[in-house]
Design an enzyme around this catalytic site. Structure first.
Site, PDB file in Angstrom:
ATOM      1  N   GLU A  60      -8.938   5.373  -2.007  1.00  0.00           N
ATOM      2  CA  GLU A  60      -8.690   6.608  -1.087  1.00  0.00           C
ATOM      3  C   GLU A  60      -9.394   7.836  -1.801  1.00  0.00           C
ATOM      4  O   GLU A  60      -9.969   8.879  -0.893  1.00  0.00           O
ATOM      5  CB  GLU A  60      -7.378   6.902  -0.884  1.00  0.00           C
ATOM      6  CG  GLU A  60      -6.470   5.701   0.196  1.00  0.00           C
ATOM      7  CD  GLU A  60      -6.346   4.424  -0.682  1.00  0.00           C
ATOM      8  OE1 GLU A  60      -6.429   4.260  -1.859  1.00  0.00           O
ATOM      9  OE2 GLU A  60      -6.065   3.288   0.036  1.00  0.00           O
ATOM     10  N   HIS A 129       4.315   1.002   4.493  1.00  0.00           N
ATOM     11  CA  HIS A 129       3.752   1.055   5.608  1.00  0.00           C
ATOM     12  C   HIS A 129       4.597   1.799   6.686  1.00  0.00           C
ATOM     13  O   HIS A 129       4.522   1.647   8.108  1.00  0.00           O
ATOM     14  CB  HIS A 129       3.595  -0.475   6.046  1.00  0.00           C
ATOM     15  CG  HIS A 129       2.912  -1.225   5.162  1.00  0.00           C
ATOM     16  ND1 HIS A 129       3.418  -1.887   4.138  1.00  0.00           N
ATOM     17  CD2 HIS A 129       1.509  -1.503   4.891  1.00  0.00           C
ATOM     18  CE1 HIS A 129       2.596  -2.672   3.402  1.00  0.00           C
ATOM     19  NE2 HIS A 129       1.563  -2.410   4.041  1.00  0.00           N
TER      20      HIS A 129
END
Lengths: 337, 411
Positions: A60, A129
């Site tokens: 990321e 998530h």
């Protein structure tokens, strides 16, 4: 007007912008050939080529860091973090670089990057998530933070974000990707294809950042919320038969202070709702702003309904998720004060 | 049962009170390493990444394939390089003194490392972009950056192009190919790669240049930068300035059981070279090769510049607490200014007398600029930029909540 899911609307926004502006590039994990794990970029690499839409390694900091370098050199990257829960390796890049480059260089450089990420729970995603990390970004001067809750807004706000001269964190409530959700997980899934807010204009349109959306007009109480909770709040209001005003904030930084203040001055009561954990959450900031500006109009203490201060659970998801019951209790309490 | 493993902790060869010891530093003779093809692959760089490219021999003569590759630079080019390095050192000396007098909050010297930035900058063209560390004002000085701005930034006064927003030495100078420096480390290595990708995607001929210190090669973003450069192959030169010390931490801690920082790149499939950073001609030669490779579309390259941080980490640091006081004098690769000076004298293009004259001239010039800049305010005579200026440029357009805060500040 065509109906789209939020996924299709987001894809359409990127399609429109790739077509209009050759400085736009799209990248992230699995977004290129495959089109993203949620399919938001499906078909875009095939249509625009891999110099415009490409895959990245699982890193990321690379996704955001490369985007910052590209943005500073005049491009308009729109990058995807696969889940908001994965953004933390890029937090240094976002907070200390993207957010500050314009200011610390006295505007020699700027950073027009859009960082998209699915946010929120309700999908049995467990703790990695399901998170709602918006307050980690609304605390940072120099960022803009956006979270739409309808396909129409998703497209118009994403286009506005991609045209914005500053970095934008674009949070997508993944539980709303395919249809609205009223918090009743046992009920059959709804689709945007049959919902009036699933109507999405074709072509280019932008919804200005920084403006809230009046989801439902009312005089009895102001509900300030965003993302998935807009529809859960609406269901709770319907259950109680309340004349509540629901404001979909959609721009979390900057907040639309005028709209918020005008509504609370009108109703005199306020409930703030978000999925994110409570302590130091965005609700605390919103409530501080409201009481500073509207104290003498308030007829009851402001209540917040939020996720609990615990890691987002898997099996206990519906104990954690701020559902209709908790919102009804809060509304009843505010109305009885 | 006892573990068979024992942890390893790196230690410098000498601590305060001990005799400096660089006997373990492996220095090959000058001129022994070959110049690779511009499109060399990582697998053919094993020796270049593990040995040390040197051009000037111990007598100040350029020797070997890299000297041949460089050719004979004209005397004016080298005298300019010498002058740039001397200017950098004069500024460092005077700014640290000014800091000690309380005229500024903080300062970072680059003494001993001047050749790297000064020679590298000469190979760059308008539109190329450095992503520097805080110890690289040499890039600006060699790039002709006005000294008023350089010193103004350090004094945070009206001469400061950044309006006092950044710590001294964290410059930004877009027109001089110098990206805005952040005080956190490593992040900008990735920006250099992204910037270079943008150049390639938009057909710009310019290159990007990333810089990082040996200590910060430990950061995530060093590896992120190498991986990204390897994945996308953009026109970027990635530099590691290995000056042996990360504040007080010996370089061996960041290097671990790796032999060199240059060799780190080989695992990512990037060609890499390791160079004597105190040898102005070696820096010129390798920079010429690297920028030609990258401009030619042959892809990225990593260069480890082997040098020594002569000064403290910063004005807040005291190296006598962790290394021998005279360690810098024992550095086996000498001083970059002295070495270029001796080379020029050996060429017949310089003399001790001219050197003394040049020193006096540079000092007078710096002193004159310093006086002018100090007249616009120091910490002893504050003439601050108005506080309300901090709200400008947080965003392109000022949002309502910031407008209200500006009012609250009372302006």
């Amino acid at each position: 007007m065509p109906h789209m899911t939020m996924i299709e609307a987001l894809r359409d926004a990127m399609d429109v912008m790739l077509e209009r502006d050759d400085k736009v590039v799209i990248f992230g994990e699995d977004v290129g050939y495959f089109g993203g794990v949620f399919r938001c970029t499906a078909g875009l690499q095939k249509k625009f080529g891999e110099e415009r839409v490409f895959d990245t390694p699982i890193n990321e900091s690379a996704i955001v860091g490369l985007g910052i370098g590209m943005a500073a050199q005049g491009m308009k990257p729109c990058v995807e973090i696969q889940f908001a829960d994965y953004v933390y390796p890029a937090y240094d890049q976002i907070t200390q670089e993207a957010a500050r480059i314009r200011h610390r260089s006295n505007e020699q450089f700027s950073c027009p990057i859009v960082i998209r990420m699915p946010t929120g729970g309700g999908i049995y995603g467990g703790q990695t998530h399901s998170q709602s990390p918006e307050a980690l970004f609304t605390h940072v001067a120099g960022l803009k933070v956006v979270e739409p809750c309808t396909p129409h807004d998703a497209k118009g706000l994403l286009i506005a974000a991609m045209q914005d001269p500053d970095p934008v964190i674009f949070l997508e409530p993944k539980r709303l990707y395919n249809g609205p959700f009223n918090g009743d997980h046992a009920a059959p899934a709804q689709s945007w294809k049959a919902h009036p807010l699933g109507e999405v204009p074709e072509g280019h349109y932008a919804i200005p950042l920084g403006k809230a959306r009046l989801h439902r007009e009312g005089d009895a109480v102001t509900i300030l919320t965003y993302g998935t909770m807009v529809f859960v709040a609406e269901a709770a209001v319907d259950r109680l038969g309340l004349d509540a005003e629901i404001i979909d904030l959609r721009s979390l930084l900057p907040l639309d202070l005028e709209t918020i203040e005008a509504s609370v001055r009108k109703t005199g009561r306020c409930v703030v709702i978000h999925e994110a954990t409570r302590t130091s959450g965005l609700a605390g900031e919103i409530i501080a702003c409201v009481q500073e500006a509207c104290f003498y109009h308030l007829e009851a203490p402001i209540i917040r309904v939020t996720g609990w201060d615990a890691p987002y659970p898997h099996a206990q998801e519906w104990d954690y998720f701020p559902g209709q019951e908790r919102i009804c209790r809060a509304l009843t309490s505010v109305m009885e004060s | 049962m006892r573990s068979n493993s024992k942890l390893s902790f790196a230690h410098p060869p000498a601590r305060p009170g001990e005799k400096p010891d660089f006997s373990a530093v492996d220095i090959p003779p000058a001129g022994v390493l070959a110049v690779p093809a511009l499109d060399v692959t990582a697998t053919d760089c094993i020796e270049l990444a593990n040995s040390l490219i040197r051009v000037l021999d111990d007598d100040g003569r350029p020797v070997g394939p890299w000297a041949d590759y460089l050719g004979t630079p004209d005397a004016e080019t080298l005298r300019t390089g010498l002058s740039d390095m001397m200017t950098s050192r004069v500024i460092d000396t005077r700014m640290l003194n000014a800091q000690r007098q309380g005229k500024m909050s903080f300062y970072i010297q680059q003494i001993g490392e001047e050749a790297i930035g000064c020679a590298f900058q000469q190979a760059l063209r308008p539109g190329d972009m450095n992503f520097p560390t805080y110890r690289q004002q040499s890039l600006l000085i060699a790039g002709g950056y006005p000294l008023e701005k350089l010193l103004g930034q350090i004094y945070s006064n009206a001469y400061d192009p950044l309006l006092g927003r950044q710590l001294p030495t964290l410059h930004s100078a877009r027109e001089h190919g110098f990206f805005t420096i952040s005080g956190n480390l490593g992040t900008q290595y990735v920006h250099a790669v992204g910037w270079a990708m943008a150049n390639a995607l938009t057909g710009k001929e310019n290159i990007a240049v990333g810089w990082i210190g040996d200590g910060s090669t430990a950061s995530n973003d060093f590896h992120t930068g190498l991986l990204s450069a390897s994945s996308y192959w953009p026109p970027v030169v990635l530099n590691v300035v290995n000056n042996q010390w990360a504040i007080s931490t010996y370089t061996g801690v960041a290097r671990g059981h790796g032999r060199t920082y240059a060799a780190r790149a080989l695992g990512y499939g990037l060609p890499a070279l390791r160079v004597d950073g105190n040898d102005y001609l070696a820096v010129m030669a390798v920079t010429k090769w690297a920028t030609e490779r990258v401009r030619g579309g042959h892809g990225p390259v990593l260069i480890e510049w082997y040098t020594y941080r002569v000064g403290a980490h910063s004005s807040s640091d005291d190296p006598s607490a962790y290394r021998p006081k005279d360690e810098a004098k024992a550095w086996p690769l000498g001083d970059p200014i002295e070495r270029l000076k001796q080379h020029l004298i050996a060429r017949g293009d310089w003399s001790e007398q001219r050197h003394i004259q040049a020193e006096a001239q540079i000092l007078a010039e710096v002193v004159e600029v310093q006086r002018r800049v100090e007249a616009a305010g120091t910490l002893l005579d504050p003439q601050p930029i108005p506080g309300a200026s901090i709200f400008k440029g947080v965003y392109a357009d000022t949002p309502e909540h910031i407008r209200r805060q500006r009012q609250e500040m009372g302006v």
